[in-house]
Design an enzyme around this catalytic site. Structure first.
Site, PDB file in Angstrom:
ATOM      1  N   CYS A 133       0.829  -1.207   0.000  1.00  0.00           N
ATOM      2  CA  CYS A 133       0.000   0.000   0.000  1.00  0.00           C
ATOM      3  C   CYS A 133       0.866   1.261   0.000  1.00  0.00           C
ATOM      4  O   CYS A 133       1.452   1.623   1.026  1.00  0.00           O
ATOM      5  CB  CYS A 133      -0.916  -0.006   1.225  1.00  0.00           C
ATOM      6  SG  CYS A 133      -1.878   1.497   1.391  1.00  0.00           S
ATOM      7  N   CYS A 136      -0.435   4.090   2.292  1.00  0.00           N
ATOM      8  CA  CYS A 136      -0.187   3.878   3.725  1.00  0.00           C
ATOM      9  C   CYS A 136       1.285   4.080   4.076  1.00  0.00           C
ATOM     10  O   CYS A 136       1.600   4.674   5.101  1.00  0.00           O
ATOM     11  CB  CYS A 136      -0.557   2.454   4.146  1.00  0.00           C
ATOM     12  SG  CYS A 136      -2.047   1.795   3.411  1.00  0.00           S
ATOM     13  N   ASP A 137       2.179   3.579   3.242  1.00  0.00           N
ATOM     14  CA  ASP A 137       3.591   3.467   3.651  1.00  0.00           C
ATOM     15  C   ASP A 137       4.564   4.345   2.868  1.00  0.00           C
ATOM     16  O   ASP A 137       5.748   4.392   3.215  1.00  0.00           O
ATOM     17  CB  ASP A 137       4.044   1.997   3.524  1.00  0.00           C
ATOM     18  CG  ASP A 137       3.242   1.077   4.434  1.00  0.00           C
ATOM     19  OD1 ASP A 137       2.821   1.559   5.506  1.00  0.00           O
ATOM     20  OD2 ASP A 137       3.027  -0.091   4.079  1.00  0.00           O
TER      21      ASP A 137
END
Ligand code: NAP
Length: 309
Positions: A133, A136-137
């Site tokens: 992701c 997200c990261d």
């Protein structure tokens, strides 16, 4: 016994739109989601092709608005994982770890989850340099060098997004032609920070406490080399989330739910499927939402036939 009219499994675009339509039709509607709503869209940075947003909209924003809209008309979101389905005395039973829920109809909208590359080191290093992701990261990789695996729309779109943080993004693809759309290909080819590594796969991932290097194999020359890298983002497609279904409805050979593309009916009466979990679905947010709407309308018609029987 508390019986729902419509129980929706999955809180992505398909499930949330089904919830909106079902609850707005005054049907007692619940939606099961195991972690948080939004599905794959919540993992997408920029949504450029959802009509009505010419400037684009972030995935999490559109997901949150969809949830708000479904709840506004009465959809109850239940944060529990469905483990199994049954039909008993003309009603459907939805089983979670410790509870049973009952419903007259079910809409399967559990979507799909990111596929792993399936090599040694991948599982151990997930969250320690390996990610599925970018939204997200991505920020953890500021001024770092990363690999993106895959050649489809996800790899290109998320690879482009990751150039905001990383100094270099290597897109490692197993062939010498991309699968992704022309517009994303063009943007990726133009981006100075992106370099393609063609005909190549990752054989293994290494690092003691965090990712340090991967073994890259050129599949044409069958040559393997060590490649130092800070992060690997994997975008190699998806697998359907249908384990909980068992043989409750018919699945295709890849595990997707077989359902009619017009009526969205599965092999079991009263059970419908919508969005990416359905075999043959066009995997786009706008079509997932369309299918969720259609499945909810079909569930409504089905409930009317039950009343008149
Ligand atoms: P995808 O289109 O199935 O592409 C997966 C890519 O990963 C392919 O290039 C495939 O290679 C490669 N791959 C598969 N298994 C692999 C493995 N084990 N090792 C290495 N490479 C592997 O998946 P996606 O990119 O996630 O897209 C899914 C769907 O969502 C598509 O319909 C796409 O159009 C849609 N989508 C649309 C947008 C958008 O409209 N902006 C954004 C994201 C996704 P091959 O090419 O050799 O098969």
């Amino acid at each position: 016994m508390d019986i729902w009219d419509v129980a929706i499994i999955g809180g992505g675009g398909a499930g949330l739109t089904a919830g909106l339509y079902a609850s707005r039709a005054n049907l007692k509607t619940c939606l099961f989601e195991k972690i948080s709503t939004g599905g794959q869209i919540a993992l997408t940075d920029d949504v450029e092709n959802y009509p009505g947003f010419p400037e684009g909209v972030t995935g999490p924003e559109v997901a949150q608005k969809m949830e708000e809209q479904a709840k506004k008309y009465g959809t109850e979101i239940i944060t529990e994982e469905i483990m199994a389905l049954q039909e008993k005395d003309g009603k459907f039973v939805l089983k979670t770890a410790g509870k049973e829920y009952f419903s007259h109809t079910i809409i399967l909208a559990s979507g799909a989850s990111p596929r792993k590359v399936g090599v040694s080191g991948e599982r151990e290093l997930t969250g320690k340099g390996v990610s599925y992701c970018a939204t997200c990261d991505g920020a953890f990789f500021r001024n770092k060098q990363i690999i993106v695996v895959g050649g489809g729309d996800s790899a290109l779109q998320e690879g482009l997004f990751l150039t905001r943080f990383a100094t270099k993004v290597y897109i490692v693809h197993r062939r010498d032609k991309l699968r992704g759309s022309a517009i994303l290909q063009e943007r990726a080819f133009k981006n100075q920070k992106i370099e393609f590594i063609w005909d190549t796969v990752i054989d293994s991932m290494h690092g003691s406490n965090k990712l340090e290097f991967v073994k890259l194999r050129n599949v044409k020359k069958n040559q393997v080399r060590d490649f130092n890298i800070d992060g690997v983002f994997v975008f190699v497609g998806h697998d359907p989330e249908t384990k909980y279904i068992g043989d409750f409805v018919k699945l295709d050979e890849k595990g997707y739910v077989i359902a009619d593309a017009v009526s969205f009916e599965t092999s079991r009466k009263g059970v419908f499927a919508a969005g990416e979990v359905r075999t043959g679905a066009v995997k786009q947010l706008v079509t997932a939402c369309g299918e969720g709407c259609a499945a909810a309308l079909q569930a409504q018609h089905y409930l009317e036939t039950l009343e008149t029987d």
